[in-house]
Design an enzyme around this catalytic site. Structure first.
Site, PDB file in Angstrom:
ATOM      1  CB  SER A  23      -0.896   0.004   1.229  1.00 20.58           C
ATOM      2  OG  SER A  23      -0.126   0.309   2.377  1.00 20.58           O
ATOM      3  CE  LYS A  24      -2.768   3.826  -1.169  1.00 19.19           C
ATOM      4  NZ  LYS A  24      -4.166   3.658  -1.101  1.00 19.19           N
ATOM      5  NE  ARG A  25       0.189   0.644   5.893  1.00 17.83           N
ATOM      6  CZ  ARG A  25       0.873  -0.458   6.140  1.00 17.83           C
ATOM      7  NH1 ARG A  25       2.006  -0.394   6.808  1.00 17.83           N
ATOM      8  NH2 ARG A  25       0.434  -1.625   5.753  1.00 17.83           N
TER       9      ARG A  25
END
Length: 499
Positions: free
Chosen positions: A268-270
RNA sequence: GGUCCUAUCGUCUAGAGGCCUAGGACGUGGCCCUCUCAAGGCUGAAACCCGGGUUCGAAUCCCGGUAGGACCGCCA
């Protein structure tokens, strides 16, 4: 985990359930059915890494089998689907070179078809009207979760036969029994139907739901192989039941393992950039990403480098691994550098130009570009990095790194610079070879090592202590600029000496 | 909570019961090359999750544990 070919002792040794996997996939080829795969993103965001790999594998499988690759946009959720997302996804695929043969088809334009099929199930008694209000359902689900019960719809509207004067949704009546998913990468998986709830196929606003559209579409578009992320594995038994209720033949299923971030949770963006187009902006070559994605979950012996043709030729679903993989930016970088090095200089010039421009440097029409790119390609992991480390070529006025200037542009180097200028000024064929000869002559006369001369020249030409080799760099930079910068360095030395 | 999936170096993976003293690649240590930085070459460290079984023999087959992940919507 490797799946074998038919008629080998290894194959015969497999459990019967495993054998079924091979039959189902091989049957399609045996009956000469044209292979048809599809990529079916929902337009609620950009094309991300995981989606790109799914699209890639679908394309590869289709091409390998001389079949068709279909693009379908799953925009049944009108509220969340956007035009921008559709464009972003198409742009991403375009950049990666993932060209589809048919489509894009839009589910939003096929609502009549879904309704027609949904009502067919109502008529045959395989679906029923559900009058429960969504809020009510939500409350029941939450209560169930809290009490630790499975949040499954209880089927309370199953037996209401008279039509009521209330809004209703259509639910599929899940039959009792066991449903077996025969998956080419995961093997045979069986589900007890009692764990599957009666899913809504048509909402109370008469729009169809995902699981239903997928089945109607895949069936009517003659999709032979459904290749998708394994987050859909638990949906598959529902879909198989729907296929059967609709009287359609099952496709072959292949569920690809997930791509994980460095902490082994779903990417994910993390974990940094997940948008394909972000990689374009960071200076990655599309084929580097393709090669990387192909090798994440798929392998072919010990090979690492694959052209698109290699991939098409060598790709099989049987050599897709079953376990999820961690996205490794380091390896992507290595591949990117590999492909940068392999790109011809003139082509590279065109690719890197926008990155120079975005640094505020005017490079369009500069004839030196190909040679400049050539000097940079072996020390750049991305095009962006290439522009940054080569920015000095295009600066009107170079700024000296203070430490470097102090160490290498001291006044006592002035006579050396004067000599260098004197010797290279008359050179007409201003290239690597002639420059090296001129320098060698100076070195011999003055009894100096190249190291003593190269660093001061490097600082004079680039402002810093790190750059391509000085001869190739001077050739790429051009005589005019080289002389100007050498003279500039002398001025700098003189101003120091005057103090 | 339920269902399902997965498990080889830090990471991607090879591995089809004996070719395994477990191979390759990224990353990482060292050396060489060298005008800096790279690139390149050589070389080193680094893994079969645990426990049972099957077998003459298990990284490989079976069972169980453990750990990770996914899914359980009138989202897709």
């Amino acid at each position: 985990m490797r799946r074998t070919l038919l008629c080998t002792p290894q194959f015969r040794a497999l459990r019967p359930t495993k054998q079924m996997d091979f039959f189902s996939s091989l049957l399609k080829e045996a009956t000469n059915l044209t292979v048809r795969t599809r990529f079916a993103p929902s337009p609620t965001g950009y094309l991300h890494i995981g989606g790109a790999r799914t699209a890639l594998f679908n394309l590869l499988f289709a091409r390998h089998n001389k079949g068709k690759f279909v693009l379908r946009i799953e925009d049944t959720d009108v509220a969340r689907s956007t035009e921008e997302s559709i464009k972003a996804i198409l742009d991403g695929m375009e950049w990666l070179g993932l060209h589809w043969d048919e489509g894009p088809f839009f589910q939003s334009r096929r609502f009549d078809l879904y309704r027609e099929h949904a009502y067919k199930l109502l008529e045959s008694g395989e679906a029923y009207r559900c009058y429960c209000a969504p809020e009510e359902l939500e409350a029941r689900r939450e209560a169930a979760m809290k009490e630790g019960r499975p949040p499954k719809y209880d089927g309370r509207c199953r037996d209401i036969h008279e039509k009521q004067d209330k809004p209703f949704a259509l639910r599929f009546k899940v039959p009792p029994g066991t449903t077996v998913v025969r998956d080419v990468v995961k093997g045979a998986i069986s589900f007890d139907n009692s764990t599957i709830e009666d899913l809504v196929i048509l909402r109370s606003d008469a729009t169809p739901t995902y699981n239903f559209c997928v089945v109607v579409d895949d069936a009517t578009m003659d999709i032979t192989h459904v290749i998708r992320g394994d987050d859909h594995l638990n949906n598959t038994p529902k879909q198989i039941l729907l296929y059967k209720a609709l009287g359609h033949e099952l496709p072959v299923f292949a569920h690809l393992p997930m791509i994980l971030g460095s902490d082994k949770t779903r990417l994910s963006k993390r974990h940094g950039a997940t948008s394909v187009m972000a990689y374009k902006e960071m200076g990655y070559l599309p084929h580097a990403l393709i090669n990387y994605l192909a090798r994440l979950g798929w392998s072919h012996g010990d090979e690492e480098i694959f052209s698109m043709n290699d991939l098409i030729e060598k790709f099989t679903l049987e050599s897709v691994g079953a376990s999820s993989g961690v996205f490794n930016p380091e390896k992507l970088l290595w591949l990117n550098q590999h492909y940068i090095k392999a790109t011809p200089d003139d082509e590279l010039a065109g690719l890197v130009a926008p990155f120079f421009e975005s640094l505020g440097l005017k490079v369009s029409g500069d004839a030196r570009m190909a040679k400049i790119a050539g000097t940079l390609k072996e020390r750049s992991k991305t095009l962006k990095e290439m522009a940054e480390s080569g920015a000095f070529y295009f600066k009107d006025k170079i700024e000296y790194d203070p430490k470097a200037a102090e160490k290498f542009l001291s006044p006592d180097n002035d006579s050396l610079f004067a000599l260098i200028i004197e010797r290279i000024e008359p050179i007409n064929a201003f290239n690597h070879k002639s420059l090296e000869e001129a320098f060698n002559a100076i070195l011999a006369e003055k009894d100096l090592k190249l190291g003593k001369v190269a660093q001061p020249v490097r600082v004079a030409l680039t402002g810093g202590t790190v750059s391509p080799g000085i001869f190739e760099m001077m050739e790429a930079m051009g005589k005019e600029t080289v002389l100007a910068r050498l003279n500039g360095a002398r001025s700098h030395m003189k101003s120091l000496a005057a103090k």
